[in-house]
Design an enzyme around this catalytic site. Structure first.
Site, PDB file in Angstrom:
ATOM      1  N   PHE A 140       0.845  -1.200   0.000  1.00 42.10           N
ATOM      2  CA  PHE A 140       0.000   0.000   0.000  1.00 42.10           C
ATOM      3  C   PHE A 140       0.875   1.243   0.000  1.00 42.10           C
ATOM      4  CE2 PHE A 140      -2.536   3.433   1.817  1.00 42.10           C
ATOM      5  CZ  PHE A 140      -3.648   3.365   1.004  1.00 42.10           C
ATOM      6  N   ASP A 225       9.034   2.639   1.356  1.00 45.64           N
ATOM      7  CA  ASP A 225       7.882   3.384   1.843  1.00 45.64           C
ATOM      8  C   ASP A 225       7.798   3.152   3.351  1.00 45.64           C
ATOM      9  OD1 ASP A 225       5.431   4.238   2.707  1.00 45.64           O
ATOM     10  OD2 ASP A 225       4.311   3.445   0.999  1.00 45.64           O
ATOM     11  N   LYS A 254       2.522   9.884   8.150  1.00 45.03           N
ATOM     12  CA  LYS A 254       1.825   9.404   9.353  1.00 45.03           C
ATOM     13  C   LYS A 254       2.414   9.941  10.666  1.00 45.03           C
ATOM     14  CE  LYS A 254      -0.946   5.614   7.676  1.00 45.03           C
ATOM     15  NZ  LYS A 254      -0.673   4.826   6.482  1.00 45.03           N
TER      16      LYS A 254
HETATM   17  C1  LIG Z   1      -0.943   5.199   5.070  1.00 46.42           C
HETATM   18  C2  LIG Z   1       0.089   4.803   4.084  1.00 46.42           C
HETATM   19  C3  LIG Z   1       0.282   5.528   2.903  1.00 46.42           C
HETATM   20  C4  LIG Z   1      -0.606   6.680   2.492  1.00 46.42           C
HETATM   21  O1  LIG Z   1      -0.471   7.788   3.320  1.00 46.42           O
HETATM   22  P1  LIG Z   1      -1.542   8.966   3.223  1.00 46.42           P
HETATM   23  O2  LIG Z   1      -1.051   9.983   4.207  1.00 46.42           O
HETATM   24  O3  LIG Z   1      -2.872   8.385   3.532  1.00 46.42           O
HETATM   25  O4  LIG Z   1      -1.490   9.470   1.827  1.00 46.42           O
HETATM   26  C5  LIG Z   1       1.317   5.165   2.068  1.00 46.42           C
HETATM   27  N1  LIG Z   1       2.110   4.129   2.370  1.00 46.42           N
HETATM   28  C6  LIG Z   1       1.955   3.395   3.492  1.00 46.42           C
HETATM   29  C7  LIG Z   1       2.888   2.277   3.773  1.00 46.42           C
HETATM   30  C8  LIG Z   1       0.928   3.700   4.384  1.00 46.42           C
HETATM   31  O5  LIG Z   1       0.756   2.965   5.471  1.00 46.42           O
END
Ligand SMILES: *Cc1c(COP(=O)(O)O)cnc(C)c1O
Length: 403
Positions: A140, A225, A254
């Site tokens: 994700f 990420d 986050k």
């Molecule tokens: C939550 C998340 C995202 C997206 O972040 P947003 O602030 O909602 O755009 C991207 N990568 C990972 C691994 C995440 O957990």
């Protein structure tokens, strides 16, 4: 509409775009790992705003930082730089491999910047043929069209017309599949160094090592990420530090803002130089208010005792969850690292993660799921032992109500 009009959950269905299905309760106040709803019911928060509220709710260092900055200056634009952004960038480079920082407002935007930088680098250094992005099933990376297409769930990117191209997905931890996919056309591999939304799945240490080696062999970039794993979540400031594998580009968001929206892309000077004036940008990116809060957050989280405390709290959770499991036999496995914990449901409980979440809510506990079969815990990194114990007692009661 007068001031006295009571806000209710029904309003959501009347005025909001229906892409969420929020719980019935509306929290109005939070402190530490506790939250209170409109009726003043108290909840223990094991969700932490989905790995965002790393210092709990309304931590004094965040309240002080935002209050102080709110009385100075809120916004300037990238026509001028500002002190909080420069201080935050400097500290992020000191805490990581990175030499350069790009600020955004969310995880998706940080990843969008990372992917665009990788493509720009490949085009300029190796030519337009080198455009393939390799990513992982169940990964994700956010909801912009590029990042959601790189994400490993086609259902999230289907139905919006033509997708950004040259993106391949392979199973996580499958080295043979990765070797088969890699070539001189590979521009970058994008991965989470512990899959969060995809079910709380850790990488095999040998796998991550091999990913790095394959990137080097084929002149491809490694993008980690760390939007969910970063900022102390796994007990290292960044998860890559615990894996001993350094990426070329890292995205963070986050927990970086602890509850205030901010994201960042970190990279080396050599790569950063491919983003020239005007190549990329963001109106709010590097906003002084956001950066002042994030600076206070990372000052706190990067303290050795806070990072060490994450492993200690992980142990409390694992112990408590094992005890619950001995009583009710619900979990197949407790996995994850630090305070990114997944309790995977066993055979008889398949598909019931959301039932556990709903029952927990009724017993005064806020939880998350990661798919249909995993209950996910991403609480504050400074949650107290008392709060953990109270929350686990509520989880015990919630599960008892389901058996
Ligand atoms: C939550 C998340 C995202 C997206 O972040 P947003 O602030 O909602 O755009 C991207 N990568 C990972 C691994 C995440 O957990």
């Amino acid at each position: 509409m007068t001031m006295e009009t009571a806000v209710t959950r029904e309003w959501f269905d009347e005025v909001m775009v229906p892409c969420y299905n929020p719980m019935e309760i509306i929290p109005v106040k939070g402190s530490g790992a506790r939250v209170w709803d409109q009726q003043d019911n108290e909840y223990i928060d094991f969700a932490g705003g989905i790995a965002v509220s790393c210092l709990g709710h309304c931590h004094p260092v965040m309240v002080n930082a935002i209050t102080e900055q709110a009385n100075k200056i809120w916004h300037l634009s990238n026509v001028m730089t500002n002190e909080p952004a420069l201080r935050l960038a400097k500290k992020l480079t000191e805490l990581s491999f990175a030499e350069r920082v790009f600020f955004a407002n969310s995880g998706a935007e940080a990843n969008e910047a990372a992917l665009k930088l990788a493509r720009r680098w490949a085009t300029e250094v190796h030519g337009p043929e080198k455009s393939e992005i390799i990513a992982f099933n169940q990964g994700f990376h956010g909801r912009t069209f590029f990042t959601v297409t790189v994400g490993g769930q086609a259902s999230y990117s289907d139905g919006f017309g033509p997708k950004p191209g040259d993106i391949k997905h392979i199973p996580y931890n499958d080295l043979a599949a990765l070797e088969a996919q890699m070539s001189d056309k590979t521009c970058a591999i994008m991965m989470e160094p512990l899959q969060g939304e995809g079910g709380v799945v850790s990488p095999e240490p040998e796998f991550v090592q091999a990913v790095r080696e394959l990137c080097d062999k084929y002149n491809a970039l490694l993008i980690f990420d760390e939007v969910q794993t970063g900022n102390g979540r796994t007990g290292d400031f960044y998860a890559y530090q615990g894996l001993g594998v350094t990426p070329d580009i890292l995205s963070t968001a986050k927990s970086l803002g602890g509850g205030f929206p901010i994201g960042a892309m970190l990279t080396t000077k050599a790569l950063a130089d491919h983003f020239k004036v005007g190549t990329h940008g963001s109106t709010y990116g590097g906003n002084p208010l956001a950066c002042a809060v994030a600076e206070a957050v990372i000052d706190e989280v990067s303290k050795p005792e806070v990072l060490a405390g994450v492993a200690e709290r992980e142990a409390w959770f694992r112990e408590g969850l094992e005890q619950i499991n001995q009583k009710y036999g619900v979990f197949q496995e407790i996995r994850g690292k630090g305070l990114l914990i997944g309790a995977a449901l066993n055979e008889e409980w398949q598909g019931r993660a959301r039932d556990v979440l709903v029952a927990a809510g009724k017993h005064g506990l806020l939880l998350l799921v990661a798919g249909a079969n995993v209950v996910r815990f991403t609480p504050s990194l400074v949650i107290t032992q008392q709060e953990v114990e109270e929350g686990l007692t509520k989880l015990d009661q919630a599960i008892a109500s389901l058996v």
